[in-house]
Scaffold this motif. Structure first.
Motif, PDB file in Angstrom:
ATOM      1  N   UNK A   1       0.846  -1.194   0.000  1.00 29.67           N
ATOM      2  CA  UNK A   1       0.000   0.000   0.000  1.00 29.67           C
ATOM      3  C   UNK A   1       0.884   1.247   0.000  1.00 29.67           C
ATOM      4  N   UNK A   2       0.565   2.172  -0.889  1.00 30.80           N
ATOM      5  CA  UNK A   2       1.260   3.462  -0.951  1.00 30.80           C
ATOM      6  C   UNK A   2       0.234   4.580  -0.810  1.00 30.80           C
ATOM      7  N   UNK A   3       0.644   5.691  -0.191  1.00 28.95           N
ATOM      8  CA  UNK A   3      -0.245   6.828  -0.001  1.00 28.95           C
ATOM      9  C   UNK A   3       0.360   8.110  -0.541  1.00 28.95           C
ATOM     10  N   UNK A   4      -0.486   8.968  -1.110  1.00 33.27           N
ATOM     11  CA  UNK A   4      -0.053  10.292  -1.557  1.00 33.27           C
ATOM     12  C   UNK A   4      -0.448  11.323  -0.506  1.00 33.27           C
ATOM     13  N   UNK A   5       0.525  12.069   0.042  1.00 31.51           N
ATOM     14  CA  UNK A   5       0.227  13.055   1.077  1.00 31.51           C
ATOM     15  C   UNK A   5      -0.120  14.408   0.467  1.00 31.51           C
ATOM     16  N   UNK A   6      -0.324  15.423   1.328  1.00 27.26           N
ATOM     17  CA  UNK A   6      -0.718  16.746   0.843  1.00 27.26           C
ATOM     18  C   UNK A   6       0.349  17.402  -0.021  1.00 27.26           C
ATOM     19  N   UNK A   7       1.589  16.965   0.099  1.00 25.85           N
ATOM     20  CA  UNK A   7       2.658  17.479  -0.756  1.00 25.85           C
ATOM     21  C   UNK A   7       2.705  16.750  -2.100  1.00 25.85           C
ATOM     22  N   UNK A   8       1.783  15.809  -2.271  1.00 27.63           N
ATOM     23  CA  UNK A   8       1.685  14.978  -3.464  1.00 27.63           C
ATOM     24  C   UNK A   8       2.904  14.077  -3.630  1.00 27.63           C
ATOM     25  N   UNK A   9       3.474  13.679  -2.517  1.00 25.63           N
ATOM     26  CA  UNK A   9       4.577  12.723  -2.513  1.00 25.63           C
ATOM     27  C   UNK A   9       4.032  11.344  -2.163  1.00 25.63           C
ATOM     28  N   UNK A  10       4.490  10.328  -2.869  1.00 27.99           N
ATOM     29  CA  UNK A  10       4.079   8.955  -2.595  1.00 27.99           C
ATOM     30  C   UNK A  10       4.984   8.352  -1.536  1.00 27.99           C
ATOM     31  N   UNK A  11       4.355   7.745  -0.509  1.00 27.77           N
ATOM     32  CA  UNK A  11       5.091   7.107   0.574  1.00 27.77           C
ATOM     33  C   UNK A  11       4.442   5.762   0.883  1.00 27.77           C
ATOM     34  N   UNK A  12       5.221   4.779   1.373  1.00 26.83           N
ATOM     35  CA  UNK A  12       4.599   3.542   1.841  1.00 26.83           C
ATOM     36  C   UNK A  12       3.602   3.847   2.954  1.00 26.83           C
TER      37      UNK A  12
END
Length: 302
Positions: A272-283
């Protein structure tokens, strides 16, 4: 113009000193000058994210030149636009530049299909998108990683399982589905594999199946991602209550449908990966190590 930006206004009024000026903006295509609907607008330090509606309009009150924050505009098929809010002073429009999409060559669809990430839907008990312990859910997208059974295969459909809050079984939700290739550097989601905006709507189904056969989505990498993009607008809004630090009181906060199921099947890798408010993808590790996958199935022709 009925939009969720009413909420944004209320939040900003409590955070800025100059409240006498209302700054109105139109988000348009740089070539056609037509409004762009459902643009994701995120403000990093304020931890706010919303989507425009069909008119592509949003507003911010206060003295823009005095604000010390960064704003990001993003829409599918357009370049991401990021700059300090103070640079909006004196402007009335935001022009986004469309990205050219090179369609993959047509592929013959085989009758031999592979179902990826299979699980028993009756065992799904956990959901992402509601809250995270005592904090609100602050991710723009969640993506499920899949191993492609064959490079050059065609993605035929995806099934997404979500939480139904309503006892009547009718609860409106709207979201967008994004299909990504592999970023060879981060090993997370990379470029869009489909230029068409895929929007899913449901009033009462826990399982939402999206037929993608006509889109000819070719999988060019050994891995690919299916993502849920939340539409943060007025119609898709709900509320949840979070426990305060005292453990006795609660606080009502806004959230957005849908809440996406977590697969009951644990695998060897976090997928699972998530995109944060900075539009960066992180695990996305909130449910790990107990759970590793979203409750999303994908069917690929070989």
């Amino acid at each position: 113009m009925k939009t969720l930006f009413t909420f944004l206004l209320l939040v900003f009024i409590t955070r800025v000193h100059a409240q006498d000026k209302l700054n109105l903006f139109h988000i348009v295509d740089s070539e056609t000058k037509l409004p762009i609907s459902s643009v994701s607008v995120s403000i990093i330090r304020a931890r706010l994210a919303i989507n425009t509606e069909n008119d592509g309009v949003f507003s911010i009150p206060g003295n823009l030149s005095a604000m010390r924050d960064t704003i990001i505009f993003a829409a599918q098929n357009y370049r991401v636009y990021k700059f300090p809010i103070r640079e909006l002073e004196g402007r009335d429009s935001i022009q986004l530049v469309r990205i050219a999409f090179l369609a993959p060559p047509k592929q013959s669809v085989s009758k031999l299909d592979t179902l990826l990430n299979d699980f028993d839907s009756n065992d799904v008990e956990h959901y992402a998108g509601v809250s995270e312990r005592a904090t609100s859910f602050e991710w723009l997208q969640l993506a499920q990683r899949f191993d492609a059974p064959k490079i050059g295969g065609v993605l035929k459909n995806v099934s997404i399982y979500r939480l139904l809050f309503s006892y009547t079984g009718t609860e409106y939700t709207k979201f967008r589905v994004r299909i990504y290739g592999l970023d060879s550097l981060t090993r997370g989601p990379g470029r869009d594999l489909c230029s068409k905006v895929i929007e899913a709507k449901s009033n009462g189904r826990r399982r939402i199946k999206i037929d993608l056969t006509d889109l000819n989505i070719i999988i060019p990498d050994p891995e690919f991602f299916v993502a849920v993009e939340w539409v943060r607008d007025f119609h898709n809004m709900g509320y949840v209550r979070l426990n305060n630090a005292d453990g006795l009181t609660t606080n009502q906060v806004i959230n957005y449908r849908p809440a996406i199921g977590i697969s009951p099947v644990k695998t060897n890798n976090l997928n699972i990966w998530g995109m944060n408010f900075r539009r960066a993808w992180l695990p996305y590790s909130y449910f790990s190590p107990d759970f590793t996958d979203l409750a999303i199935k994908a069917e690929v022709s070989k």
